[in-house]
Design a protein around this motif. Structure first.
Motif, PDB file in Angstrom:
ATOM      1  N   UNK A 165       0.803  -1.211   0.000  1.00  0.00           N
ATOM      2  CA  UNK A 165       0.000   0.000   0.000  1.00  0.00           C
ATOM      3  C   UNK A 165       0.837   1.261   0.000  1.00  0.00           C
ATOM      4  N   UNK A 166       0.227   2.359  -0.476  1.00  0.00           N
ATOM      5  CA  UNK A 166       0.877   3.663  -0.550  1.00  0.00           C
ATOM      6  C   UNK A 166      -0.073   4.742  -0.044  1.00  0.00           C
ATOM      7  N   UNK A 167       0.465   5.683   0.728  1.00  0.00           N
ATOM      8  CA  UNK A 167      -0.277   6.874   1.151  1.00  0.00           C
ATOM      9  C   UNK A 167       0.530   8.089   0.732  1.00  0.00           C
ATOM     10  N   UNK A 168      -0.137   9.069   0.118  1.00  0.00           N
ATOM     11  CA  UNK A 168       0.489  10.357  -0.175  1.00  0.00           C
ATOM     12  C   UNK A 168      -0.190  11.420   0.680  1.00  0.00           C
ATOM     13  N   UNK A 305       4.853   3.835   2.692  1.00  0.00           N
ATOM     14  CA  UNK A 305       4.720   2.542   2.013  1.00  0.00           C
ATOM     15  C   UNK A 305       4.702   1.406   3.018  1.00  0.00           C
ATOM     16  N   UNK A 306       3.869   0.427   2.729  1.00  0.00           N
ATOM     17  CA  UNK A 306       3.842  -0.782   3.546  1.00  0.00           C
ATOM     18  C   UNK A 306       3.769  -1.991   2.628  1.00  0.00           C
ATOM     19  N   UNK A 307       4.574  -2.994   2.937  1.00  0.00           N
ATOM     20  CA  UNK A 307       4.566  -4.236   2.159  1.00  0.00           C
ATOM     21  C   UNK A 307       4.543  -5.407   3.136  1.00  0.00           C
ATOM     22  N   UNK A 309       5.008  -8.397   2.574  1.00  0.00           N
ATOM     23  CA  UNK A 309       6.005  -9.436   2.280  1.00  0.00           C
ATOM     24  C   UNK A 309       7.213  -9.340   3.207  1.00  0.00           C
ATOM     25  N   UNK A 310       7.512  -8.111   3.692  1.00  0.00           N
ATOM     26  CA  UNK A 310       8.602  -7.970   4.663  1.00  0.00           C
ATOM     27  C   UNK A 310       8.139  -7.308   5.959  1.00  0.00           C
ATOM     28  N   UNK A 311       6.858  -6.893   5.998  1.00  0.00           N
ATOM     29  CA  UNK A 311       6.283  -6.314   7.206  1.00  0.00           C
ATOM     30  C   UNK A 311       6.792  -4.930   7.550  1.00  0.00           C
ATOM     31  N   UNK A 312       7.439  -4.253   6.607  1.00  0.00           N
ATOM     32  CA  UNK A 312       8.041  -2.948   6.889  1.00  0.00           C
ATOM     33  C   UNK A 312       7.152  -1.793   6.422  1.00  0.00           C
ATOM     34  N   UNK A 313       7.142  -0.730   7.224  1.00  0.00           N
ATOM     35  CA  UNK A 313       6.516   0.521   6.840  1.00  0.00           C
ATOM     36  C   UNK A 313       7.609   1.559   6.655  1.00  0.00           C
ATOM     37  N   UNK A 314       7.587   2.280   5.525  1.00  0.00           N
ATOM     38  CA  UNK A 314       8.656   3.219   5.195  1.00  0.00           C
ATOM     39  C   UNK A 314       8.074   4.579   4.840  1.00  0.00           C
TER      40      UNK A 314
END
Length: 325
Positions: A165-168, A305-307, A309-314
């Motif tokens: 997912x993506x947030x702007x 960003x959140x994925x 597949x690796x559980x990371x939020x950036x």
């Protein structure tokens, strides 16, 4: 979203007692006077709406003229499974009925129309605008209109594909406060528009930039070039998407390894939202909107960003001032 307005009623104070203890009566009062607009009732947006309705936002206006499909049912928990209640109602109307049950003190409305059909005066009615399920050009246009409004309108886009997912975020010229140790610090941030952020050359971005940022831009460009609606891609489009990726990377002087084929394949092959990811992204978005309304706490600037597949939020700060840092 300023500090003026009526005090909380005794009923509101009693209902929101726990969260008032967390963020204070002033933040709750600002929230209870705020007006939020959302466009595109996908699963992530449904999670977001639930969160701010339970938190006690003043009013929430929904726009989504689509009728219910099997794909919508798979991720939007606000739509009842009983088809007998549909009766020709749009997704927004069905979600409105459900949200009113979550918190009767929040006013929930439905508007009809395409995002591009609404003018600056319409957007000026709201403190926060959140858009989803629309093209890159539609996002840009809505953001431009929010920036021309008679007051500052916080603008967000959200996009969830498969397990990513993506947030702007665009808060324009934003002032807020945060606590550091025992003192309160006043802060000031300037945000670029959606168009300005996307215009930063890829080669100017830092080397460890989220690969999701590039992948989302490639898919957006493909959908727009093909005249598709947002999310209208499939595995059959993969070869053309990969071809476009190569062209964009060449034009932007970016090594193709920054946009892995496997990532694009995953986002193109399964565009349906993954409900657990909807909950994560919708929760983050709700938290950010409450920060923007209350003026308390560090906001995201300006992409998240959140994925799964690796559980990371950036968080990625993309603007002309920060390019290359």
């Amino acid at each position: 979203m300023d500090g003026d307005g009526e005090e909380l009623t005794a009923q509101e104070t009693a209902l929101y007692d726990r969260q008032i203890r967390v963020w204070g009566a002033d933040a709750q009062r600002r929230l209870s006077k705020a007006h939020v607009l959302v466009y595109g009732m996908k699963g992530t947006i449904s999670e977001f709406c639930k969160n701010i309705v339970l938190a006690g936002v003043g009013s929430l206006t929904l726009i989504d003229d689509r009728l219910v499909t099997e794909e919508v049912l798979s991720s939007n928990f606000l739509i009842p499974p009983d088809e007998n209640v549909y009766g020709g109602k749009t997704i927004a109307q069905l979600c409105c009925d459900s949200l009113k049950d979550f918190n009767p003190m929040v006013r929930v409305f439905v508007e009809k129309g395409d995002l591009s059909s609404f003018d600056v005066e319409f957007f000026s009615k709201f403190d926060v605008v959140v858009v989803s399920c629309c093209s890159r050009s539609a996002k840009k246009l809505a953001n431009e209109k929010c920036r021309k409004a008679s007051k500052r309108v916080a603008f967000y886009t959200v996009d969830c594909r498969d397990s990513s997912g993506e947030i702007f975020v665009d808060l324009q010229d934003y002032k807020y406060s945060k606590k550091k140790m025992e003192e309160t610090i006043e802060c000031h941030l300037k945000y670029p528009s959606f168009e300005d952020a996307l215009s930063v050359p890829w080669r100017a971005l830092h080397r460890r930039m989220s690969k999701l940022y590039f992948a989302m831009r490639v898919i957006e460009k493909f959908e727009e070039a093909e005249g598709r609606s947002a999310g209208d891609v499939s595995e059959a489009d993969l070869s053309n998407v990969l071809k476009l990726k190569k062209e964009l990377c060449t034009a932007q002087s970016l090594n193709e390894s920054h946009v892995p084929d496997a990532l694009l394949e995953r986002l193109v092959a399964d565009t349906a939202e993954f409900p657990p990811v909807c909950a994560v992204i919708g929760g983050i978005l709700g938290q950010e909107v409450i920060k923007a309304i209350s003026g308390k706490g560090d906001p995201i600037k300006n992409f998240f960003y959140f994925d799964a597949s690796d559980g990371k939020g950036v968080i990625e700060d993309i603007s002309d001032l920060n390019a290359g840092k």
